[in-house]
Design a protein around this motif. Structure first.
Motif, PDB file in Angstrom:
ATOM      1  N   TYR A  31     -23.811 -15.881  17.232  1.00 14.55           N
ATOM      2  CA  TYR A  31     -24.977 -15.040  16.978  1.00 14.55           C
ATOM      3  C   TYR A  31     -25.983 -15.736  16.065  1.00 14.55           C
ATOM      4  O   TYR A  31     -26.984 -15.141  15.680  1.00 14.55           O
ATOM      5  N   SER A  32     -25.697 -17.003  15.740  1.00 17.06           N
ATOM      6  CA  SER A  32     -26.595 -17.797  14.900  1.00 17.06           C
ATOM      7  C   SER A  32     -26.179 -19.265  14.983  1.00 17.06           C
ATOM      8  O   SER A  32     -25.087 -19.587  15.469  1.00 17.06           O
ATOM      9  N   VAL A  33     -27.028 -20.129  14.472  1.00 16.57           N
ATOM     10  CA  VAL A  33     -26.708 -21.557  14.410  1.00 16.57           C
ATOM     11  C   VAL A  33     -25.488 -21.765  13.511  1.00 16.57           C
ATOM     12  O   VAL A  33     -24.648 -22.630  13.776  1.00 16.57           O
ATOM     13  N   LYS A  34     -25.365 -20.945  12.480  1.00 13.05           N
ATOM     14  CA  LYS A  34     -24.204 -21.035  11.584  1.00 13.05           C
ATOM     15  C   LYS A  34     -22.911 -20.789  12.354  1.00 13.05           C
ATOM     16  O   LYS A  34     -21.913 -21.463  12.126  1.00 13.05           O
ATOM     17  N   ASP A  35     -22.919 -19.828  13.286  1.00 13.16           N
ATOM     18  CA  ASP A  35     -21.745 -19.565  14.112  1.00 13.16           C
ATOM     19  C   ASP A  35     -21.414 -20.764  14.998  1.00 13.16           C
ATOM     20  O   ASP A  35     -20.246 -21.114  15.162  1.00 13.16           O
ATOM     21  N   GLU A  50     -25.362 -26.589   9.954  1.00  9.14           N
ATOM     22  CA  GLU A  50     -26.419 -26.025  10.799  1.00  9.14           C
ATOM     23  C   GLU A  50     -27.460 -27.064  11.206  1.00  9.14           C
ATOM     24  O   GLU A  50     -27.948 -27.053  12.340  1.00  9.14           O
ATOM     25  N   ASP A  67     -33.584 -21.513  17.982  1.00  2.97           N
ATOM     26  CA  ASP A  67     -34.282 -20.447  17.256  1.00  2.97           C
ATOM     27  C   ASP A  67     -34.230 -19.102  17.970  1.00  2.97           C
ATOM     28  O   ASP A  67     -34.697 -18.112  17.423  1.00  2.97           O
ATOM     29  N   ASP A  68     -33.656 -19.051  19.176  1.00  5.46           N
ATOM     30  CA  ASP A  68     -33.670 -17.815  19.973  1.00  5.46           C
ATOM     31  C   ASP A  68     -32.281 -17.184  20.041  1.00  5.46           C
ATOM     32  O   ASP A  68     -31.384 -17.729  20.670  1.00  5.46           O
ATOM     33  N   TRP A  69     -32.146 -16.036  19.410  1.00  2.00           N
ATOM     34  CA  TRP A  69     -30.890 -15.301  19.419  1.00  2.00           C
ATOM     35  C   TRP A  69     -31.079 -13.873  19.917  1.00  2.00           C
ATOM     36  O   TRP A  69     -30.218 -13.027  19.768  1.00  2.00           O
TER      37      TRP A  69
END
Length: 71
Positions: A31-35, A50, A67-69
């Motif tokens: 759900y994010s770059v961190k994930d 990241e 950048d698109d989630w």
């Protein structure tokens, strides 16, 4: 057509999650770059963060970039 890169991030689903595939195996929904970084760390790239995810040529972003989630 098969990807020539070992990591594929699929377009966002209805909830904003993106499937993460590494060497042909789906690792889960990010759900994010961190994930994504966490999945890659679990897959053996412990030093990745990241910024590595955003800059890497090893990753194919399908549909849109890091950048698109949202759908």
């Amino acid at each position: 057509m098969a990807s020539t890169v070992p990591v594929v991030i699929y377009p966002p689903d209805g909830d904003g999650g993106r499937r993460v595939r590494v060497d042909g195996t789906i690792l889960g929904l990010a759900y994010s770059v961190k994930d994504v970084a966490a999945f890659l760390q679990e897959a053996g790239l412990q030093d990745w963060d990241e910024m590595d995810v955003v800059r890497s040529g090893m990753i194919e972003w399908r549909g849109s970039g890091p950048d698109d989630w949202a759908t």
